[in-house]
Design an enzyme around this catalytic site. Structure first.
Site, PDB file in Angstrom:
ATOM      1  N   CYS A   1       5.884 -10.072   9.653  1.00 59.09           N
ATOM      2  CA  CYS A   1       6.686  -8.845   9.760  1.00 59.09           C
ATOM      3  C   CYS A   1       5.802  -7.611   9.609  1.00 59.09           C
ATOM      4  CB  CYS A   1       7.794  -8.855   8.713  1.00 59.09           C
ATOM      5  SG  CYS A   1       8.774  -7.338   8.722  1.00 59.09           S
TER       6      CYS A   1
ATOM      7  N   CYS B   1       7.444  -4.786   7.601  1.00 59.36           N
ATOM      8  CA  CYS B   1       7.480  -4.976   6.141  1.00 59.36           C
ATOM      9  C   CYS B   1       6.084  -4.803   5.531  1.00 59.36           C
ATOM     10  CB  CYS B   1       7.955  -6.390   5.778  1.00 59.36           C
ATOM     11  SG  CYS B   1       9.263  -7.044   6.797  1.00 59.36           S
ATOM     12  N   ASP B   2       5.046  -5.309   6.189  1.00 61.37           N
ATOM     13  CA  ASP B   2       3.739  -5.433   5.537  1.00 61.37           C
ATOM     14  C   ASP B   2       2.637  -4.558   6.138  1.00 61.37           C
ATOM     15  OD1 ASP B   2       4.871  -7.363   3.903  1.00 61.37           O
ATOM     16  OD2 ASP B   2       4.410  -8.979   5.299  1.00 61.37           O
TER      17      ASP B   2
END
Ligand code: NAP
Length: 292
Positions: free
Chosen positions: A129, A132-133
């Protein structure tokens, strides 16, 4: 006792919930993580009508707001098992619920490469992701693995944050759409490595430091894997639902081989996996169910 239980609150499940609720059905939606499902992981959506450009989390929030505005009942519980008799029973980690109809809209989960220690480094160097990261790798070098629309669009997203994106694809041609391919090729800090495969992770003192490719070592701090996904059907292990490679087979009404059990979105076998098709399938299934 519900008229309809919907497993999954991605765009398909929520679209079904909206239509079912408006048709007067008593509906329960079940979701194991966040409402919106995988939409939450998409940085930019530019092909959904009515929204020239919207982030995945914003679209997910809009969907969730509609669920709340319409007072559609939902529970954040993981489904572990289903019993598909005339009355459908859905077991979750905490409870069991029953309904006349069931709609499975449980989507897909990202696939990982079959490399030693890959699970150990998930969330610690390995990610599925970018949204997200990605920010953890600001001004650093990362690798993206894959050659489909996800790998291409997530490379473009990461290129705005990191120093260099090494996009590693196992063939000489991308599978994704032309528009994304062009953008990737025109982005100066995306370096494409064609015709290559990752053979091992390079680690040092429990830290991921790079990847071993067929013919070179590539030093990167983060690795984003976009090599496709598998349908979330583990909880259907006790059923005789027809599947192909884990994907549910449905007819043109979105009904499975078991009467009263429908399926829509990324969990079904079909040709086109897009937000708009998932939404349309959910709505269609709910209309079919409400007209039964
Ligand atoms: P995908 O289209 O299945 O592509 C997966 C990619 O990973 C392929 O290029 C494949 O290589 C590669 N791959 C598979 N197994 C591999 C392995 N073991 N090692 C190395 N590479 C491997 O998956 P996706 O990109 O996630 O897309 C899924 C669906 O969502 C598609 O229908 C796509 O159009 C849609 N989508 C659309 C958008 C959009 O903006 N419209 C964005 C994201 C996703 P090969 O090409 O050699 O098979």
């Amino acid at each position: 006792m519900y008229d309809l239980i919907i497993i999954g609150m991605g765009i398909s499940g929520i679209s079904a919930g909206i239509y079912a609720k408006k048709a007067g059905l008593k509906v329960l939606m079940l979701e194991s993580s966040s409402p919106g499902g995988t939409i939450n992981q998409i940085p930019h959506i530019e092909n959904y009508p009515g929204f020239p450009s919207i982030t995945g989390p914003d679209l997910a929030m809009n969907l969730f707001n509609t669920v709340n505005d319409l007072q559609i009942e939902y529970k954040l519980e993981k489904v572990t098992d289903v019993i598909l008799e005339e009355i459908k029973t859905v077991k979750t980690t905490n409870n069991a619920y029953q309904s006349k109809y069931l709609l499975i809209a449980s989507g897909r989960k990202p696939r990982l490469l079959p490399l030693k220690n890959i699970e150990k480094f998930l969330g610690k160097g390995i990610s599925t992701c970018a949204l997200c990261d990605g920010a953890f790798y600001k001004n650093q070098d990362v690798a993206v693995i894959g050659g489909g629309d996800s790998a291409l669009s997530e490379s473009l997203y990461l290129a705005k944050i990191v120093k260099t994106v090494y996009l590693i694809h196992r063939r000489k041609e991308f599978r994704g759409i032309e528009e994304l391919i062009k953008k990737v090729k025109n982005t100066s800090n995306i370096k494409i490595i064609y015709d290559n495969e990752v053979t091992a992770l390079i680690t040092k003192k429990d830290k991921l430091t790079g990847l071993k490719l067929k013919d070179q070592d590539l030093m990167v701090s983060g690795v984003f894997i976009y090599i496709g996904s598998d349908p979330n059907t583990d909880f259907l292990h006790n059923t005789s639902l027809k599947m192909e490679n884990g994907y549910l087979i449905v007819n043109n009404q979105y009904e499975t081989n078991i009467p009263g059990v429908y399926a829509t979105g990324d969990v079904i076998k079909k040709d086109i996996y897009q937000l708009i098709t998932a939404a349309s399938e959910g709505a269609t299934a709910a209309i079919n169910i409400s007209e039964n």
